[in-house]
Structures are given as C-alpha cells and as structure tokens.
Design a protein around this motif. Structure first.
Motif, PDB file in Angstrom:
ATOM      1  N   GLN A 292      25.900  57.833  37.947  1.00  0.00           N
ATOM      2  CA  GLN A 292      27.333  57.579  37.851  1.00  0.00           C
ATOM      3  C   GLN A 292      28.034  58.546  36.909  1.00  0.00           C
ATOM      4  OE1 GLN A 292      28.846  55.367  39.949  1.00  0.00           O
ATOM      5  NE2 GLN A 292      30.674  56.435  39.226  1.00  0.00           N
ATOM      6  N   ASP A 296      31.228  60.723  37.944  1.00  0.00           N
ATOM      7  CA  ASP A 296      32.491  60.609  37.209  1.00  0.00           C
ATOM      8  C   ASP A 296      32.973  61.984  36.745  1.00  0.00           C
ATOM      9  OD1 ASP A 296      32.465  57.885  37.565  1.00  0.00           O
ATOM     10  OD2 ASP A 296      31.693  57.423  35.561  1.00  0.00           O
ATOM     11  N   LYS A 299      34.354  63.842  39.761  1.00  0.00           N
ATOM     12  CA  LYS A 299      35.682  63.347  40.115  1.00  0.00           C
ATOM     13  C   LYS A 299      36.734  63.850  39.141  1.00  0.00           C
ATOM     14  CE  LYS A 299      38.310  59.073  40.873  1.00  0.00           C
ATOM     15  NZ  LYS A 299      38.245  57.592  40.952  1.00  0.00           N
ATOM     16  N   GLU A 300      36.418  63.836  37.855  1.00  0.00           N
ATOM     17  CA  GLU A 300      37.384  64.290  36.846  1.00  0.00           C
ATOM     18  C   GLU A 300      37.704  65.771  37.025  1.00  0.00           C
ATOM     19  OE1 GLU A 300      37.948  64.396  31.971  1.00  0.00           O
ATOM     20  OE2 GLU A 300      36.226  63.383  32.863  1.00  0.00           O
TER      21      GLU A 300
END
Length: 339
Positions: A292, A296, A299-300
């Motif tokens: 994860q 994350d 995505k950022e």
C-alpha cells in the motif's frame, strides 16, 4: 384472367420492394473479434431487431469498415451509422471524454464507471465536443481498472517501471511517465506484435483484452493491483442517421441501452473474470501485488499533476476543463455515496 394475374403479380412485387425499402440497416464499426468489450453492441443489435420485428437491423463489422483509430472520422462523414472507439486513441479529437481517463479517479466497479460515463455524456460541453464529428453518444463501454502484463524481470514495486517501455494510453500513460516509464500509444490490434518483438516490455489492458489480443501468451507477470486508471471507449451514432430514424426505431434503439449495458456487466463479471484467473494459472504467469505504501506514493506522484496538466491543456483549447473535472469528481462521490 391472365391480365388480372399479371397486374396482381406486379402489385405484389411492388409491395415487396416497398417493404424492403422501408427496412432500416445500420453498419456498425468495431474491431478485433467478439469479446466482452463488444457484448453491449451485440446485445443492442439483437434487442433492436427483436423490437422492430427485423425492420431495423445492425450489421456489425469487426475491422471491415475502418481502422479503430479512424472510427470517429468515419462517423463524421457518414461512412457508417454506428461505431465504437477509445478516447485515448485520439485525445485531440475528443478532449472532453479524456477526463474519464485521468489516473486514480477512484472508480471501483463497472456499475460506477457506467453511471459516471453516462452522466458525463449528458454534459452540454461533451455533447458539443462530439457534435463536431456529427456524433451522438449512445453508451459507454465500462471497463475495470487497467493493469500490466509484462515479460522479463518481475517488478517488486512501481519504481521498477523506470525506463521500461510500456503500452499505456491517455491518463495511464501520464501516470506511468510520472514514475519514469516510457509510455507509447498504440491500438489494441498492434500490441501483440509489439510485445513479441520487444518494442514494449509491458502492456496495459483490462483482463478481457489481455486474453483477446494474446498479450498473456508471451507474458511472465501481471500487476494485480497497480490500478492506474482505465480508458473511455464510447459507442456513438452518426447524428444524421439517428435523426432519420422513425420514432419507433429511435425508441427501440435508445430504449435498449440500459438492458444492453446490464448484459455487458453481467457478461464481464460472470464470464470474463471467471476465465481470467485460470488463464493466468495455465500459463504460469506470476501475479504481482504491490504494498500500500508504494501504491500511495505512485498515486501521489501521478494523480494531482496529471489532473492539473489536463485542466491547463484543455482550458487552453477552450474547453471548460475545470468544470468538467469538478463535475466528474463530485459526481463520482455522489454515485459512490448511493451505491
């Protein structure tokens, strides 16, 4: 008596020709072969024919009418009456639709993708965008999040895509570029050869396309949860042809959209996805799940910059890009709240 029969025969023939002339036939341009991606097109043709007692039929052509990247052009000149295309094939031709291709929008199900696309297709700016091509949006082609199959070393994290040549359209390509991959855009029918020859090392598709276009035949790994986004592939009609339909024919067509989409979703979830796991296992393809924290970070790095770039680029084109982006994100929140 002979003269009477002759007149009767002529009258019967005249009526037959008149009946034939009254029938409506549409040519429909898609590509590849029949698969989950085209099930709603096949279904709507079936429903329309049934509702009109065969007086309105659709001839679905898999690549015989046009190249998939030119289907929108064909619609614009009336070369055929209905077609399917993917916005990411030619973002400059349909910029309003590409908002649905932005990475990490947060769509989780085919039902959400369907509802969001249908809401977007009803937006005046989107309708005006497609009207430039004499096209009326009929229905979306909802697809799950794309993921990659690849050959060679199995990636341990998204960072391992750095320097890798990948097939990735639209926002997925933008997202992959953000982590150092080298995206290239090519149509589905070009992908297998490009992968086999090493032009690209990995290919992004939804599961149905990986099976249909053979990318899993030379793959050694699959990213199970990268989920960078998807591609928006609507079905459109030539507006003049749509307007030329009788009221009954138009009702048969438009009134069949929801049932065709329901059939599509059912087929995708219960046929395509049921076959996907076994297809990977049979070929010994390694399924990769990233942690994860890595997802994350991906995505950022990708989501915000991609959205901002899309807004700036399309605002410069005269599109109400900020409005469309906010419309899509707020509508998705609304849809997910009601699901």
């Amino acid at each position: 008596m002979k003269k009477y029969l002759s007149y009767t025969a002529v009258a019967a023939l005249s009526l037959a020709f008149a009946g034939e002339a009254m029938a409506t036939e549409w040519n429909v341009s898609v590509w590849g072969k029949r698969r989950a991606f085209t099930e709603h097109v096949e279904k709507i043709a079936e429903l329309v024919s049934a509702k009109t007692n065969g007086e309105f039929t659709m001839n679905i052509s898999y690549g015989g009418l046009s190249n998939e990247k030119e289907n929108l052009d064909g619609i614009s000149i009336g070369a055929f009456e209905m077609a399917q295309f993917c916005a990411g094939y030619h973002a400059d031709k349909n910029p309003s639709l590409t908002v649905m291709e932005l990475p990490f929008l947060g769509v989780e199900t085919l039902e959400q993708e369907t509802a969001l696309a249908q809401a977007l297709y009803a937006h005046p700016a989107v309708q005006a965008d497609l009207a430039r091509w004499n096209a009326t949006l009929l229905m979306p082609t909802p697809m799950p999040q794309y993921n990659f199959v690849g050959a060679g070393d199995v990636p341990d994290s998204p960072e391992d895509f750095k320097g890798m040549s990948v097939r990735a359209l639209g926002g997925i390509g933008t997202a992959m570029q953000a982590i150092g991959a080298v995206p290239t855009s090519m149509s589905a029918t070009e992908v297998r050869q490009s992968m086999d020859s090493g032009v690209v090392k990995a290919v992004s598709f939804a599961p149905h396309a990986h099976m249909s276009f053979g990318t899993i035949e030379s793959a050694t790994w699959w990213t199970a949860n990268l989920n960078p986004g998807t591609v928006n592939c609507p079905v459109v009609a030539n507006t003049d042809a749509l307007n030329a339909l009788s009221d009954a024919e138009r009702e048969a067509l438009l009134g069949s959209v929801d049932e065709a989409l329901a059939h599509y979703i059912d087929y995708y979830e219960n046929e395509t996805m049921k076959a996907w796991g076994p297809a990977l296992e049979e070929r010994g393809i390694t399924s990769v799940s990233f942690d994860q924290a890595s997802l994350d970070a991906f995505k950022e790095a990708a989501a915000g910059p991609a959205a901002q770039s899309w807004i700036e680029e399309n605002s410069a084109r005269g599109l109400p890009a900020q409005e469309l982006y906010e419309f899509v994100t707020s509508k998705l929140t609304e849809i997910k709240g009601g699901s």
